[in-house]
Enzyme design. Structure first.
Site, PDB file in Angstrom:
ATOM      1  N   ASP A  65      35.935  24.521  35.271  1.00  0.00           N
ATOM      2  CA  ASP A  65      35.700  23.735  34.047  1.00  0.00           C
ATOM      3  C   ASP A  65      36.823  23.988  33.052  1.00  0.00           C
ATOM      4  OD1 ASP A  65      32.363  25.034  34.346  1.00  0.00           O
ATOM      5  OD2 ASP A  65      33.260  23.224  35.231  1.00  0.00           O
ATOM      6  N   ASP A  71      34.395  26.592  18.995  1.00  0.00           N
ATOM      7  CA  ASP A  71      33.825  25.659  18.020  1.00  0.00           C
ATOM      8  C   ASP A  71      33.825  24.245  18.581  1.00  0.00           C
ATOM      9  OD1 ASP A  71      36.560  25.607  17.885  1.00  0.00           O
ATOM     10  OD2 ASP A  71      36.688  25.807  15.709  1.00  0.00           O
ATOM     11  N   GLU A  94      30.749  18.918  10.843  1.00  0.00           N
ATOM     12  CA  GLU A  94      31.864  19.456  10.064  1.00  0.00           C
ATOM     13  C   GLU A  94      33.161  19.316  10.853  1.00  0.00           C
ATOM     14  OE1 GLU A  94      33.507  22.663  10.411  1.00  0.00           O
ATOM     15  OE2 GLU A  94      34.297  22.896   8.395  1.00  0.00           O
ATOM     16  N   GLU A  95      33.041  19.217  12.190  1.00  0.00           N
ATOM     17  CA  GLU A  95      34.234  19.121  13.051  1.00  0.00           C
ATOM     18  C   GLU A  95      34.720  17.693  13.250  1.00  0.00           C
ATOM     19  OE1 GLU A  95      34.815  23.129  13.685  1.00  0.00           O
ATOM     20  OE2 GLU A  95      35.953  21.592  14.743  1.00  0.00           O
ATOM     21  N   ASP A 116      27.181  22.127  11.053  1.00  0.00           N
ATOM     22  CA  ASP A 116      28.441  22.852  11.229  1.00  0.00           C
ATOM     23  C   ASP A 116      28.250  23.617  12.525  1.00  0.00           C
ATOM     24  OD1 ASP A 116      30.403  25.184   9.167  1.00  0.00           O
ATOM     25  OD2 ASP A 116      30.640  24.426  11.226  1.00  0.00           O
ATOM     26  N   LEU A 118      29.914  25.747  14.519  1.00  0.00           N
ATOM     27  CA  LEU A 118      30.175  27.187  14.661  1.00  0.00           C
ATOM     28  C   LEU A 118      30.949  27.664  13.439  1.00  0.00           C
ATOM     29  CD1 LEU A 118      29.284  29.129  16.888  1.00  0.00           C
ATOM     30  CD2 LEU A 118      31.617  29.134  17.723  1.00  0.00           C
ATOM     31  N   ASP A 119      30.187  27.946  12.376  1.00  0.00           N
ATOM     32  CA  ASP A 119      30.830  28.361  11.126  1.00  0.00           C
ATOM     33  C   ASP A 119      31.340  29.799  11.254  1.00  0.00           C
ATOM     34  OD1 ASP A 119      31.083  27.783   8.060  1.00  0.00           O
ATOM     35  OD2 ASP A 119      30.349  29.828   8.285  1.00  0.00           O
ATOM     36  N   GLU A 283      27.128  22.946   4.904  1.00  0.00           N
ATOM     37  CA  GLU A 283      26.939  24.371   4.569  1.00  0.00           C
ATOM     38  C   GLU A 283      26.022  24.548   3.351  1.00  0.00           C
ATOM     39  OE1 GLU A 283      31.266  26.134   6.056  1.00  0.00           O
ATOM     40  OE2 GLU A 283      31.239  24.854   4.286  1.00  0.00           O
TER      41      GLU A 283
HETATM   42  P1  P6P Z   1      37.553  33.144   2.971  1.00  0.00           P
HETATM   43  C1  P6P Z   1      34.601  30.639   7.387  1.00  0.00           C
HETATM   44  O1  P6P Z   1      35.890  30.091   7.589  1.00  0.00           O
HETATM   45  C2  P6P Z   1      34.059  30.044   6.104  1.00  0.00           C
HETATM   46  O2  P6P Z   1      33.996  28.666   6.178  1.00  0.00           O
HETATM   47  C3  P6P Z   1      32.696  30.643   5.811  1.00  0.00           C
HETATM   48  O3  P6P Z   1      32.005  30.959   6.979  1.00  0.00           O
HETATM   49  C4  P6P Z   1      33.029  31.875   4.999  1.00  0.00           C
HETATM   50  O4  P6P Z   1      32.007  32.210   4.079  1.00  0.00           O
HETATM   51  C5  P6P Z   1      34.298  31.454   4.265  1.00  0.00           C
HETATM   52  O5  P6P Z   1      34.907  30.429   5.027  1.00  0.00           O
HETATM   53  C6  P6P Z   1      35.256  32.615   4.150  1.00  0.00           C
HETATM   54  O6  P6P Z   1      36.372  32.128   3.410  1.00  0.00           O
HETATM   55  O7  P6P Z   1      38.451  32.274   2.117  1.00  0.00           O
HETATM   56  O8  P6P Z   1      36.886  34.243   2.173  1.00  0.00           O
HETATM   57  O9  P6P Z   1      38.182  33.634   4.242  1.00  0.00           O
END
Ligand code: P6P
Length: 337
Positions: A65, A71, A94-95, A116, A118-119, A283
């Site tokens: 695969d 993400d 979000e993607e 979102d 995979l935040d 978010e």
């Molecule tokens: P910074 C991760 O990229 C994210 O979107 C959130 O999960 C997280 O709280 C924030 O950004 C962290 O941002 O600017 O502190 O690295």
């Protein structure tokens, strides 16, 4: 933590559905499909650390695969799990730049899913907890096909919201407006079991979560508020402790359980053009619905997150979220002239 009552999330969702006499089971099916996607993503996230060992680093893995960034994988997994069930009329991620229509070959439903996938995924290689965040609305338009208007909503219109945090264990936390409930995945049986019933956030915490490295971009009110939290005054439970993982779901989840405040204020380097980072639809809104259901608060500093009318799919907002007394005090500092 409350003892698990060995209630699976499926049974809990059915019990929640019974609270709505007119419920058709459509909503239950939607949430069930979502839990299946969560289990699959959890399996892949937990394998991520083994990429080198399992030969998953090449273009094609050992099963032949194509290997995808997690993400991208999570985004595709949710879309594939959710598009055929007949519960949704449209999705937004979000993607993805634009809305995600339900393919013509599948039946359409009355719900809208925004997520979102995979935040915090940039943290994966360091084995830091990451999360999936989701938000569900009822369709608003009545034409043949759902449109972007079904996605540009106020957060107060959500019918459900939740997140899955892939950490030391995988937990799913969700609300349908009847309180906030947490389930821990038992990988040996592949079931999410009730582990945190009726989560309530303490009215005041002792933790603040903010990226102190951005202090040079803060507005005066935020600067004064953070300085206040750091003053030594045991009579007002100060100084607070700084806890910042840099993964929104992980930081939010800890503060939900322990109490505290998470802040991602806008960048005020140019006071005329404040630049927020976090996204309203994927978010801020879902976490705001959850925190209010748990007795907490979510604000931009000026207004309640759930009152904001979305005008763009990827609209960004300042996010101040957590224990009510802490957010209220922040608002006083932020709005002081
Ligand atoms: P910074 C991760 O990229 C994210 O979107 C959130 O999960 C997280 O709280 C924030 O950004 C962290 O941002 O600017 O502190 O690295």
């Amino acid at each position: 933590m409350q003892k698990s009552k060995a209630v699976t999330i499926q049974r809990h969702i059915v019990e929640q559905e019974r609270l709505f006499p007119k419920a058709t089971g459509d909503f239950t099916g939607l949430l069930w499909d979502l839990t299946l996607a969560a289990k699959t993503i959890s399996r892949e996230v937990n394998k991520a650390g083994l990429a080198e060992i399992l030969g998953l680093t090449g273009e094609v893995n050992i099963h032949g695969d194509a290997v995808k960034k997690l993400d991208v994988y999570a985004n595709e997994r949710i879309c594939k799990s959710m598009e055929h069930g007949g519960h949704l009329c449209v999705m937004a991620s979000e993607e993805n730049e634009d809305v995600i229509p339900i393919p013509d070959e599948f039946p359409k439903g009355k719900y809208v899913l925004m997520f979102d996938p995979l935040d915090g995924s940039s943290n994966i290689d360091a084995n830091v907890s990451v999360g999936t965040i989701f938000s569900i609305y009822r369709r608003k338009t009545t034409g043949r096909d759902a449109t972007i208007e079904d996605c540009l909503r106020k957060g107060m219109e959500q019918v459900a919201a939740g997140y899955i945090v892939y950490g030391s264990s995988t937990m799913m936390v969700y609300t349908t407006g009847q309180g906030v409930h947490g389930f821990t995945l038992d990988p040996s049986v592949g079931e999410f079991l009730l582990s945190h019933e009726n989560i309530e956030i303490p009215s005041k915490g002792k933790i603040y979560s903010i990226n102190e490295g951005n202090a040079h971009t803060w507005d005066e009110g935020t600067r004064r508020y953070i300085a206040y939290l750091k003053e030594n005054d045991p009579s007002t439970s100060r100084p607070y402790s700084l806890r910042y993982i840099g993964s929104l779901v992980a930081d939010f989840h800890r503060n939900l359980l322990y109490g505290g405040i998470f802040l991602y204020p806008a960048d005020y380097k140019d006071p005329k053009k404040p630049k927020p980072k976090l996204r309203l639809l994927y978010e801020a809104n879902p976490l705001a619905f959850i925190v209010e259901q748990a007795g907490g608060m979510a604000s931009t500093g000026k207004e309640r997150i759930l009152d904001i009318q979305a005008t763009e799919l990827h609209q960004k907002v300042p996010l101040i979220i957590g224990s009510k007394e802490d957010v209220l005090l922040y608002e006083k500092f932020f709005n002081q002239k």
